[in-house]
Motif scaffolding. Structure first.
Motif, PDB file in Angstrom:
ATOM      1  N   LEU A  96       0.832  -1.200   0.000  1.00  0.00           N
ATOM      2  CA  LEU A  96       0.000   0.000   0.000  1.00  0.00           C
ATOM      3  C   LEU A  96       0.869   1.253   0.000  1.00  0.00           C
ATOM      4  CD1 LEU A  96      -2.615  -1.051   2.706  1.00  0.00           C
ATOM      5  CD2 LEU A  96      -3.013  -0.869   0.250  1.00  0.00           C
ATOM      6  N   ASP A  97       2.011   1.189   0.726  1.00  0.00           N
ATOM      7  CA  ASP A  97       2.809   2.386   0.930  1.00  0.00           C
ATOM      8  C   ASP A  97       4.148   1.983   1.549  1.00  0.00           C
ATOM      9  OD1 ASP A  97       3.328   5.143   1.100  1.00  0.00           O
ATOM     10  OD2 ASP A  97       2.435   5.324   3.084  1.00  0.00           O
ATOM     11  N   THR A  98       5.169   2.776   1.320  1.00  0.00           N
ATOM     12  CA  THR A  98       6.426   2.639   2.054  1.00  0.00           C
ATOM     13  C   THR A  98       6.847   4.013   2.547  1.00  0.00           C
ATOM     14  OG1 THR A  98       7.761   2.897   0.056  1.00  0.00           O
ATOM     15  CG2 THR A  98       7.285   0.639   0.764  1.00  0.00           C
ATOM     16  N   LYS A  99       7.502   4.020   3.686  1.00  0.00           N
ATOM     17  CA  LYS A  99       8.016   5.261   4.249  1.00  0.00           C
ATOM     18  C   LYS A  99       9.374   5.003   4.866  1.00  0.00           C
ATOM     19  CE  LYS A  99       3.754   7.737   5.413  1.00  0.00           C
ATOM     20  NZ  LYS A  99       3.926   8.803   4.449  1.00  0.00           N
ATOM     21  N   ASP A 100      10.164   6.051   4.939  1.00  0.00           N
ATOM     22  CA  ASP A 100      11.403   6.022   5.684  1.00  0.00           C
ATOM     23  C   ASP A 100      11.081   6.551   7.084  1.00  0.00           C
ATOM     24  OD1 ASP A 100      13.931   7.153   6.843  1.00  0.00           O
ATOM     25  OD2 ASP A 100      14.753   6.355   4.972  1.00  0.00           O
ATOM     26  N   GLY A 115       1.517   1.768  14.710  1.00  0.00           N
ATOM     27  CA  GLY A 115       1.010   1.043  15.867  1.00  0.00           C
ATOM     28  C   GLY A 115      -0.139   0.084  15.638  1.00  0.00           C
ATOM     29  N   PRO A 116      -1.216   0.516  14.995  1.00  0.00           N
ATOM     30  CA  PRO A 116      -2.385  -0.360  14.894  1.00  0.00           C
ATOM     31  C   PRO A 116      -2.164  -1.637  14.088  1.00  0.00           C
ATOM     32  CG  PRO A 116      -2.976   1.917  14.403  1.00  0.00           C
ATOM     33  CD  PRO A 116      -1.488   1.854  14.472  1.00  0.00           C
ATOM     34  N   TYR A 117      -1.171  -1.668  13.212  1.00  0.00           N
ATOM     35  CA  TYR A 117      -1.026  -2.810  12.309  1.00  0.00           C
ATOM     36  C   TYR A 117       0.352  -3.460  12.344  1.00  0.00           C
ATOM     37  CZ  TYR A 117      -5.141  -0.398  10.647  1.00  0.00           C
ATOM     38  OH  TYR A 117      -6.355   0.224  10.586  1.00  0.00           O
ATOM     39  N   SER A 118       1.165  -3.121  13.333  1.00  0.00           N
ATOM     40  CA  SER A 118       2.509  -3.699  13.392  1.00  0.00           C
ATOM     41  C   SER A 118       2.551  -4.854  14.390  1.00  0.00           C
ATOM     42  CB  SER A 118       3.534  -2.628  13.790  1.00  0.00           C
ATOM     43  OG  SER A 118       3.517  -2.429  15.187  1.00  0.00           O
ATOM     44  N   VAL A 119       3.620  -5.649  14.316  1.00  0.00           N
ATOM     45  CA  VAL A 119       3.806  -6.766  15.245  1.00  0.00           C
ATOM     46  C   VAL A 119       4.487  -6.306  16.523  1.00  0.00           C
ATOM     47  CG1 VAL A 119       3.981  -8.446  13.383  1.00  0.00           C
ATOM     48  CG2 VAL A 119       6.071  -7.434  14.304  1.00  0.00           C
ATOM     49  N   PHE A 120       4.830  -5.035  16.604  1.00  0.00           N
ATOM     50  CA  PHE A 120       5.662  -4.550  17.690  1.00  0.00           C
ATOM     51  C   PHE A 120       4.845  -3.957  18.834  1.00  0.00           C
ATOM     52  CE2 PHE A 120       7.991  -4.016  13.646  1.00  0.00           C
ATOM     53  CZ  PHE A 120       8.976  -4.969  13.861  1.00  0.00           C
ATOM     54  N   SER A 121       5.290  -4.214  20.060  1.00  0.00           N
ATOM     55  CA  SER A 121       4.671  -3.622  21.252  1.00  0.00           C
ATOM     56  C   SER A 121       5.031  -2.140  21.296  1.00  0.00           C
ATOM     57  CB  SER A 121       5.201  -4.309  22.510  1.00  0.00           C
ATOM     58  OG  SER A 121       6.567  -3.976  22.697  1.00  0.00           O
ATOM     59  N   GLU A 122       4.400  -1.405  22.209  1.00  0.00           N
ATOM     60  CA  GLU A 122       4.715   0.026  22.319  1.00  0.00           C
ATOM     61  C   GLU A 122       6.176   0.236  22.685  1.00  0.00           C
ATOM     62  OE1 GLU A 122       3.185   4.269  23.830  1.00  0.00           O
ATOM     63  OE2 GLU A 122       1.813   2.577  23.791  1.00  0.00           O
ATOM     64  N   ASP A 123       6.710  -0.581  23.589  1.00  0.00           N
ATOM     65  CA  ASP A 123       8.125  -0.461  23.962  1.00  0.00           C
ATOM     66  C   ASP A 123       9.025  -0.747  22.761  1.00  0.00           C
ATOM     67  OD1 ASP A 123       7.495   0.229  26.558  1.00  0.00           O
ATOM     68  OD2 ASP A 123       7.831  -1.786  27.371  1.00  0.00           O
ATOM     69  N   GLU A 124       8.668  -1.771  21.976  1.00  0.00           N
ATOM     70  CA  GLU A 124       9.450  -2.104  20.786  1.00  0.00           C
ATOM     71  C   GLU A 124       9.382  -0.977  19.759  1.00  0.00           C
ATOM     72  OE1 GLU A 124       9.089  -6.980  20.780  1.00  0.00           O
ATOM     73  OE2 GLU A 124       7.422  -5.790  19.998  1.00  0.00           O
ATOM     74  N   LYS A 132      16.283   3.785  14.997  1.00  0.00           N
ATOM     75  CA  LYS A 132      16.156   3.952  13.541  1.00  0.00           C
ATOM     76  C   LYS A 132      17.045   2.978  12.756  1.00  0.00           C
ATOM     77  CE  LYS A 132      14.499   8.692  13.707  1.00  0.00           C
ATOM     78  NZ  LYS A 132      14.102   8.662  15.098  1.00  0.00           N
ATOM     79  N   ASN A 133      17.261   1.772  13.298  1.00  0.00           N
ATOM     80  CA  ASN A 133      18.080   0.792  12.587  1.00  0.00           C
ATOM     81  C   ASN A 133      17.257  -0.097  11.654  1.00  0.00           C
ATOM     82  OD1 ASN A 133      16.957  -0.300  14.870  1.00  0.00           O
ATOM     83  ND2 ASN A 133      18.684  -1.599  15.383  1.00  0.00           N
ATOM     84  N   TYR A 134      15.950   0.060  11.662  1.00  0.00           N
ATOM     85  CA  TYR A 134      15.056  -0.582  10.688  1.00  0.00           C
ATOM     86  C   TYR A 134      14.248   0.530  10.033  1.00  0.00           C
ATOM     87  CZ  TYR A 134      16.425  -4.776  13.166  1.00  0.00           C
ATOM     88  OH  TYR A 134      17.157  -5.781  13.720  1.00  0.00           O
ATOM     89  N   PRO A 135      14.870   1.268   9.127  1.00  0.00           N
ATOM     90  CA  PRO A 135      14.275   2.520   8.653  1.00  0.00           C
ATOM     91  C   PRO A 135      13.133   2.395   7.655  1.00  0.00           C
ATOM     92  CG  PRO A 135      16.367   2.157   7.573  1.00  0.00           C
ATOM     93  CD  PRO A 135      16.210   1.059   8.587  1.00  0.00           C
ATOM     94  N   THR A 136      13.013   1.253   6.967  1.00  0.00           N
ATOM     95  CA  THR A 136      11.971   1.136   5.952  1.00  0.00           C
ATOM     96  C   THR A 136      10.694   0.587   6.569  1.00  0.00           C
ATOM     97  OG1 THR A 136      13.620   0.714   4.237  1.00  0.00           O
ATOM     98  CG2 THR A 136      11.341   0.144   3.724  1.00  0.00           C
ATOM     99  N   ILE A 137       9.619   1.312   6.381  1.00  0.00           N
ATOM    100  CA  ILE A 137       8.307   0.902   6.885  1.00  0.00           C
ATOM    101  C   ILE A 137       7.461   0.519   5.681  1.00  0.00           C
ATOM    102  CG2 ILE A 137       6.263   1.616   8.182  1.00  0.00           C
ATOM    103  CD1 ILE A 137       8.195   3.846   9.377  1.00  0.00           C
ATOM    104  N   ILE A 138       7.010  -0.724   5.666  1.00  0.00           N
ATOM    105  CA  ILE A 138       6.193  -1.223   4.554  1.00  0.00           C
ATOM    106  C   ILE A 138       4.781  -1.471   5.074  1.00  0.00           C
ATOM    107  CG2 ILE A 138       5.949  -2.988   2.770  1.00  0.00           C
ATOM    108  CD1 ILE A 138       8.936  -3.719   3.352  1.00  0.00           C
ATOM    109  N   ARG A 139       3.819  -0.798   4.473  1.00  0.00           N
ATOM    110  CA  ARG A 139       2.403  -1.055   4.796  1.00  0.00           C
ATOM    111  C   ARG A 139       1.808  -1.818   3.625  1.00  0.00           C
ATOM    112  NH1 ARG A 139      -0.718   4.031   5.853  1.00  0.00           N
ATOM    113  NH2 ARG A 139      -1.781   3.678   3.902  1.00  0.00           N
ATOM    114  N   PHE A 140       1.099  -2.913   3.924  1.00  0.00           N
ATOM    115  CA  PHE A 140       0.589  -3.774   2.857  1.00  0.00           C
ATOM    116  C   PHE A 140      -0.672  -4.496   3.292  1.00  0.00           C
ATOM    117  CE2 PHE A 140       3.961  -5.873   5.236  1.00  0.00           C
ATOM    118  CZ  PHE A 140       3.377  -7.069   5.624  1.00  0.00           C
ATOM    119  N   THR A 141      -1.370  -5.036   2.308  1.00  0.00           N
ATOM    120  CA  THR A 141      -2.529  -5.880   2.605  1.00  0.00           C
ATOM    121  C   THR A 141      -2.085  -7.332   2.610  1.00  0.00           C
ATOM    122  OG1 THR A 141      -3.119  -6.018   0.255  1.00  0.00           O
ATOM    123  CG2 THR A 141      -4.258  -4.331   1.589  1.00  0.00           C
TER     124      THR A 141
END
Length: 193
Positions: A96-100, A115-124, A132-141
């Motif tokens: 759907l989208d990618t962001k740095d 937050g709503p769609y990631s596998v990561f907890s708030e602390d993570e 910022k060592n995992y800079p690419t954010i991929i949003r997908f269906t």
């Protein structure tokens, strides 16, 4: 966000194998869990129930993804045997989208997006944002699982890739992408040429 024709995937010569470690894979794709995996990792939370997913990665070239690109999700080996027989293609998704990560002005913006769609907890999430060592954010269906998981050895036979290739993120042409999906027991009607 538009979900026109969901869950169909359109062949467009923009197909990529995207690898995900087993722990994250099971949390993000419970419908694609392997039969021998422990189901206790799966919790009833938004990212497990949503067709929209968010994943953060540091893999090279992933920021080049764009809306409409097809992803073949590849669960990496669990270390209990050779990757050639323990790593498997499990699912098909569409970008759907990618962001740095540096595009976000602050943590609040980042958390609202991821937050709503990631596998990561708030602390993570906070740690990921700060480091910022995992800079690419991929949003997908999440479009559909493969009924039969396809092992790396079979993917190598289909594509010609070898163990020398970087299996984190690989381009797949339409012919190979379609063959892997069909070998995975997916109805051809899910694929639009």
């Amino acid at each position: 966000m538009s979900y026109d024709n969901y869950p169909l995937v359109k062949l467009n010569n923009r197909n990529f194998l995207l690898s995900i470690y087993p722990t994250w894979h099971t949390r993000l794709f419970p419908e694609s869990k392997l039969k021998n995996e422990d189901g206790s990792l799966i919790r009833d939370i938004s990212h497990t129930n949503s067709i929209e997913k968010v994943y953060l990665t540091g893999m090279r070239d992933t920021l080049k993804l764009r809306a409409g690109d097809n992803l073949l999700i590849y669960r990496t080996s669990d270390g209990k045997g050779p990757a050639r027989y323990r790593s498997v293609a499990t699912s098909v998704c569409v970008v759907l989208d990618t962001k740095d990560i540096r595009e976000f002005e602050n943590y609040t913006e980042f958390k609202q997006y991821c937050g709503p769609y990631s596998v990561f907890s708030e602390d993570e999430l906070m740690l990921l944002y700060n480091k910022k060592n995992y800079p690419t954010i991929i949003r997908f269906t999440y479009n559909f699982p493969l009924e039969k998981k396809i092992v790396r050895d079979d993917i190598m036979t289909i594509t010609g890739y070898t163990d020398a290739d970087y299996w984190g993120f690989l381009p797949l042409d339409d012919l190979h992408f379609k063959r892997i999906i069909l070998d995975g027991g997916v109805n051809e009607g899910y694929i639009v040429n």
